[in-house]
Design an enzyme around this catalytic site. Sequence first.
Site, mmCIF file in Angstrom:
data_model
loop_
_atom_site.group_PDB
_atom_site.id
_atom_site.type_symbol
_atom_site.label_atom_id
_atom_site.label_comp_id
_atom_site.label_asym_id
_atom_site.label_seq_id
_atom_site.Cartn_x
_atom_site.Cartn_y
_atom_site.Cartn_z
ATOM 1 N N GLU A 1 0.872 -1.181 0.000
ATOM 2 C CA GLU A 1 0.000 0.000 0.000
ATOM 3 C C GLU A 1 0.903 1.223 0.000
ATOM 4 O OE1 GLU A 1 -2.827 -0.233 3.467
ATOM 5 O OE2 GLU A 1 -1.762 -2.112 3.658
ATOM 6 N N ARG B 1 -6.670 -1.542 -5.276
ATOM 7 C CA ARG B 1 -7.621 -0.630 -4.655
ATOM 8 C C ARG B 1 -7.016 0.773 -4.710
ATOM 9 N NH1 ARG B 1 -8.825 -0.235 1.745
ATOM 10 N NH2 ARG B 1 -10.485 1.319 1.644
ATOM 11 N N TYR C 1 -7.690 4.648 -3.503
ATOM 12 C CA TYR C 1 -8.578 5.405 -2.627
ATOM 13 C C TYR C 1 -7.957 6.623 -1.998
ATOM 14 C CZ TYR C 1 -6.767 2.721 1.457
ATOM 15 O OH TYR C 1 -6.002 2.139 2.431
ATOM 16 N N ASP D 1 -7.817 8.400 1.467
ATOM 17 C CA ASP D 1 -8.048 8.191 2.885
ATOM 18 C C ASP D 1 -8.105 9.542 3.574
ATOM 19 O OD1 ASP D 1 -8.417 6.673 5.113
ATOM 20 O OD2 ASP D 1 -6.590 5.498 4.882
ATOM 21 N N THR E 1 -1.813 -2.330 -3.891
ATOM 22 C CA THR E 1 -1.701 -3.237 -5.034
ATOM 23 C C THR E 1 -2.560 -4.472 -4.819
ATOM 24 O OG1 THR E 1 0.089 -4.645 -4.190
ATOM 25 C CG2 THR E 1 0.731 -2.614 -5.379
ATOM 26 N N TRP F 1 -11.470 -7.341 -0.710
ATOM 27 C CA TRP F 1 -10.379 -8.277 -1.027
ATOM 28 C C TRP F 1 -10.879 -9.719 -1.121
ATOM 29 C CZ3 TRP F 1 -6.508 -5.855 -2.993
ATOM 30 C CH2 TRP F 1 -6.188 -4.573 -2.565
HETATM 31 P P1 ATP Z 1 -5.221 0.668 5.768
HETATM 32 O O1 ATP Z 1 -5.145 1.407 4.495
HETATM 33 O O2 ATP Z 1 -6.134 1.292 6.756
HETATM 34 O O3 ATP Z 1 -3.881 0.329 6.326
HETATM 35 P P2 ATP Z 1 -5.509 -2.114 5.141
HETATM 36 O O4 ATP Z 1 -4.113 -2.279 5.579
HETATM 37 O O5 ATP Z 1 -6.520 -3.050 5.707
HETATM 38 O O6 ATP Z 1 -5.978 -0.677 5.402
HETATM 39 P P3 ATP Z 1 -5.817 -1.942 2.186
HETATM 40 O O7 ATP Z 1 -5.388 -0.546 1.938
HETATM 41 O O8 ATP Z 1 -7.194 -2.323 1.812
HETATM 42 O O9 ATP Z 1 -5.581 -2.376 3.656
HETATM 43 O O10 ATP Z 1 -4.767 -2.920 1.465
HETATM 44 C C1 ATP Z 1 -4.701 -4.295 1.756
HETATM 45 C C2 ATP Z 1 -3.419 -4.879 1.161
HETATM 46 O O11 ATP Z 1 -3.299 -6.234 1.594
HETATM 47 C C3 ATP Z 1 -3.397 -4.910 -0.350
HETATM 48 O O12 ATP Z 1 -2.152 -4.508 -0.850
HETATM 49 C C4 ATP Z 1 -3.689 -6.376 -0.683
HETATM 50 O O13 ATP Z 1 -3.099 -6.808 -1.895
HETATM 51 C C5 ATP Z 1 -3.057 -7.084 0.480
HETATM 52 N N1 ATP Z 1 -3.700 -8.357 0.769
HETATM 53 C C6 ATP Z 1 -4.955 -8.787 0.452
HETATM 54 N N2 ATP Z 1 -5.160 -10.009 0.934
HETATM 55 C C7 ATP Z 1 -4.031 -10.389 1.560
HETATM 56 C C8 ATP Z 1 -3.632 -11.554 2.267
HETATM 57 N N3 ATP Z 1 -4.455 -12.565 2.425
HETATM 58 N N4 ATP Z 1 -2.383 -11.574 2.775
HETATM 59 C C9 ATP Z 1 -1.540 -10.536 2.625
HETATM 60 N N5 ATP Z 1 -1.865 -9.417 1.965
HETATM 61 C C10 ATP Z 1 -3.092 -9.334 1.451
HETATM 62 MG MG MG Z 2 -4.389 0.944 2.887
HETATM 63 MG MG MG Z 3 -2.450 -0.661 5.571
#
Ligand code: ATP
Ligand code: MG
Ligand code: MG
Length: 503
Positions: free
Chosen positions: A15, A59, A61, A63, A72, A430
């Site tokens: 991210e 994704r 976005y 924030d 990614t 996801w």
């Molecule tokens: P924040 O932005 O608040 O930190 P977050 O960490 O929950 O939120 P997202 O911004 O939605 O997450 O990004 C999630 C990331 O995790 C993406 O890069 C995605 O590819 C990755 N991801 C999805 N599923 C898995 C998994 N099972 N194990 C590890 N990584 C994953």
């Molecule tokens: Mg994130």
């Molecule tokens: Mg994160």
Amino acid sequence: MSQQYPAANRIVGLETEYGLAYSARSGRAPEVDEVAKHLFQPVIEWGRATSVFLPNGSRLYLDVGSHPEVATAECSMLGEVLEQDRAGARTLEQLAQIAEDSWEDSPHPGTVHLLRNNVDSAGNAFGCHENYMIPRKLAAARLAHTLIPFLVTRPLLCGSGHIRLFDDKPRYVLSPRARHMWEAVSSGSTRSRPMINTRDEPHADAAKHRRLHVIVGDTNVSEASTLLKVASTWLVLDWLEAGGGSDLGEIAHPVDALRAVSDDADGYTLVNFDNGRRLSAVDVQEYFYAQAAAHAQRSGAVERDPLMATALTLWRRTLDAWQAEDLSTVATTLDFEAKRRLLERNAARRGVDWSHASMRRLELAYHELAQPGSSSLQEKLEAAGLLERITAPDAVEHARTNPPRTTRAFSRGALIAAAKTCGAGYKADWMSFRLTDIAETKVLMPDPLEATSQAAAELIGALPLNRESLGSGEHVRGVENTATDIDTVFASLPARNMVPGGL
Ligand code: ATP
Ligand code: MG
Ligand code: MG
């Protein structure tokens, strides 16, 4: 399809939060949140929200704090990580171009600046979060015991470098992120920012997996630095999961140690362990390299992904450079050194010291994405051989509209592309996908390593896709060979329908 690729053992996603600024050619520059909203206007039009999943499975976005973020898609190959990450930057460049064009006749025409860095002039920090899928059964305490000493010293491998002011005196340090870390491990992510965030959102079968959320890393410009950051951590995790583990001891004060490693930037900072052991930062890394490299040879990780071998060579080369106190051999791979050389050249050419405004400007330029019609400094350095490029430009272009082929992002991307082609609204996360206007269309994708899904293929098969625009139409029948069908549907979709603003 899946047999074309070696079996994957892990999911990784990056991210990246981008710094955003605007310079007006005339008039008063709008506030940054207004710029952010304007930047995301095509995204809102395209996906009716400021948080959307794109046909490449990622994704995109906005924030809180007006930092555009690209998370990614799930990747299982290192090349996918690099391509997807760079594709995300390209998508933002496109959005910036649209934003600038549409403000051309406004009272404040100007330039959108998007930065792959970690701190703004007001001292706010933003990040590059790394996500690694790990087995649930790996005990959290064991994980932290090994990972913290590794992460505390990892800036030697992938620090992005930063001009930091010490009582108004500039000094070039290893990591911009280090002084914004407050804890080793916790569930916070902003106020008490830890190196490892323990929030439990596995985005997978929670009984089997966890998602390790590493938030201590710098955002890298150099692809080689990103590669080494992700690959080294991956290999340390492999070793740990196979029963290995550090016997160095616990670091007495991990946050202090991280800051010291970053601030001294010479590799020789001593790291104190609670058992009385004192090791230089580079020797701590030597320990992890020895363990992880030996395990990688045994486990076949190197055969599975050719970039693992590249990463191991780079890891060795980087440690040799620190040991020799001569970073010239990593000047084209390690952000810290590539940027330092640039800054030193600027200081020498202009006859200025590190407090000169041009130094700060050049530091920002190193991290800035391309302006419409011109290359970014990163691209210029790559073209001049001053920064190594690992991705092929056409692979990055492909990754802008196509998901990685080895993970469930492949199904998600095909579903999104198909929904978009027939104008259907959808909701994705996801783990799942559904059409918003048609009941009972929810597709669950609990296994991130499962690239193809029968349910996804069936839903695509049932969509009123414009068969002519898809070619023969053979591929949108109900599905036996799901992989081939999703692949064909995806490949035949016109790319210009796929990315917000791509068109
Ligand atoms: P924040 O932005 O608040 O930190 P977050 O960490 O929950 O939120 P997202 O911004 O939605 O997450 O990004 C999630 C990331 O995790 C993406 O890069 C995605 O590819 C990755 N991801 C999805 N599923 C898995 C998994 N099972 N194990 C590890 N990584 C994953
Ligand atoms: Mg994130
Ligand atoms: Mg994160």
